[in-house]
Enzyme design. Structure first.
Site, short mmCIF file in Angstrom:
data_model
loop_
_atom_site.label_atom_id
_atom_site.label_comp_id
_atom_site.label_asym_id
_atom_site.label_seq_id
_atom_site.Cartn_x
_atom_site.Cartn_y
_atom_site.Cartn_z
N ARG A 51 0.80 -1.22 0.00
CA ARG A 51 0.00 0.00 0.00
C ARG A 51 0.83 1.26 0.00
O ARG A 51 0.61 2.17 -0.80
CB ARG A 51 -0.86 0.07 1.28
N THR A 52 1.80 1.33 0.92
CA THR A 52 2.53 2.59 1.09
C THR A 52 3.37 2.89 -0.15
O THR A 52 3.34 4.02 -0.66
CB THR A 52 3.40 2.52 2.36
N LYS A 79 24.45 -6.18 -0.90
CA LYS A 79 25.88 -6.47 -1.07
C LYS A 79 26.69 -5.94 0.10
O LYS A 79 27.91 -5.89 0.04
CB LYS A 79 26.38 -5.85 -2.37
N ARG A 101 11.38 4.06 3.55
CA ARG A 101 10.89 3.08 4.54
C ARG A 101 12.08 2.23 4.95
O ARG A 101 12.84 1.74 4.10
CB ARG A 101 9.80 2.21 3.94
N HIS A 129 5.12 6.21 11.57
CA HIS A 129 4.61 6.04 10.22
C HIS A 129 3.64 7.20 10.00
O HIS A 129 2.42 7.02 9.99
CB HIS A 129 3.90 4.68 10.13
C1 NCD Z 1 1.81 -0.89 8.38
C2 NCD Z 1 3.30 -0.77 8.44
O1 NCD Z 1 4.02 -1.14 7.50
O2 NCD Z 1 3.74 -0.25 9.44
N1 NCD Z 1 1.29 -1.13 7.11
C3 NCD Z 1 1.09 -0.11 6.25
O3 NCD Z 1 1.92 0.75 6.05
N2 NCD Z 1 -0.10 -0.05 5.64
C4 NCD Z 1 1.29 -1.83 9.38
C5 NCD Z 1 1.73 -3.26 9.31
O4 NCD Z 1 2.65 -3.62 8.61
O5 NCD Z 1 1.12 -4.04 10.05
#
Ligand code: NCD
Length: 307
Positions: A51-52, A79, A101, A129
């Site tokens: 999703r992100t 690597k 991320r 997040h």
């Molecule tokens: C979350 C995350 O990656 O922190 N997911 C997301 O970004 N939609 C929550 C999760 O991974 O459970």
């Protein structure tokens, strides 16, 4: 690098900016705004994401930017390259913004100190997040008309959840009451300093709740056993129809995804579109990320005297 540094007016400004993108995305005219044309955005994802990553990519492209994705699995990180060397490499490519991320808390802050362009935190370890909390706030605001004065119950693996942390900061800044339910083994030590009401029993936390936000068990961050079994966890902390009936009759169900059906949430609850806002959260994610990229690059450009 998170919601914790933001004032309520800053959060509300981002949400207000995002509203126009919700409408534009729904109208199908999204490509008609190319205010980020000529800008290059790098999505540097050192951790898995559906999703992100996709919503940041779509958000950048909808506003006309050139978006490039870097997946750690196919990069030199595998690597043995250090995070700082990767940051210096990304910087040399002269991106206009980098969305990051990473599995370690604080990694986004570290990279941001090594590059010249603005960085956006798409999730760092169990720290924050921020865009998830913003899209959750936008979803609540649109469904309930406000955030202030609502009671939001967050249930699950709070210890490992950056979503819980950012949401607690964001919801409290916007004036909501936050309840947190988690097994003792999945509670951060300092939870009592977050200004939330802590519950051990999910049933006790639900009465009076306007929103029930479920969290995934973050098995990939667990060292050893934190719960006796998934079955027992569901029995005590899973959201099913019986439990949902304990909350307010119009309580909204949320989950950031990915969901573990039958572990933290029943399918009959997750798929009930009258009560569940889970797909709407994904939709709001694109709009919030369009707003975040626009505001961030606009600020950077005005600082550099571009506008
Ligand atoms: C979350 C995350 O990656 O922190 N997911 C997301 O970004 N939609 C929550 C999760 O991974 O459970």
């Amino acid at each position: 690098m998170g919601i914790s540094g933001l004032q309520p007016w800053e959060i509300l400004y981002i949400l207000q900016e995002a509203e126009q993108w919700v409408e534009l995305n729904r109208s199908g005219a999204a490509k008609h705004d190319d205010r980020l044309a000529g800008l290059t955005i790098i999505n540097a994802f050192f951790e898995n994401s559906t999703r992100t990553l996709l919503s940041f990519e779509i958000a950048g492209k909808r506003l006309g930017a050139d978006v490039v994705n870097m997946h750690a699995a196919q990069s030199s990180v595998k690597k043995g390259e250090t995070l700082i060397d990767t940051a210096v490499t990304l910087n040399a490519m002269r991106a206009d913004a980098i969305v990051i991320r990473h599995g370690s808390s604080g990694a986004v802050q570290l990279i941001s100190e090594k590059v010249d362009c603005p960085c956006l935190n798409a999730g760092d370890g169990s720290h924050e997040h921020p865009t998830q909390a913003l899209l959750d706030a936008l979803t609540i605001k649109r469904r309930k008309g406000r955030v202030e004065g609502l009671t939001v119950t967050i249930c699950g693996d709070v210890l490992h959840s950056r979503v819980a942390r950012s949401n607690i900061f964001c919801l409290k800044q916007l004036g909501a009451e936050v309840r947190v339910v988690a097994p003792p083994s999945l509670r951060p030590a300092a939870l009592d300093r977050f200004g939330v009401e802590i519950f051990s029993s999910f049933d006790d936390a639900l009465p009076g709740s306007d929103v029930v936000m479920m969290l995934r068990l973050q098995n990939e961050r667990m060292n050893g056993d934190f719960i006796p079994s998934a079955r027992e966890y569901y029995h005590l902390y899973g959201l099913d129809e019986r439990r949902l009936a304990l909350a307010k009759p119009d309580a909204l169900v949320m989950h950031p995804g990915p969901m573990n059906r039958g572990v933290e949430i029943a399918s009959s609850v997750a798929d009930n579109t009258e009560r569940s806002a889970i797909t709407e959260q994904v939709e709001m994610g694109v709009a919030v990320r369009m707003a975040a990229l626009d505001i961030l690059t606009r600020t950077a450009r005005s600082v550099e005297g571009w506008t």
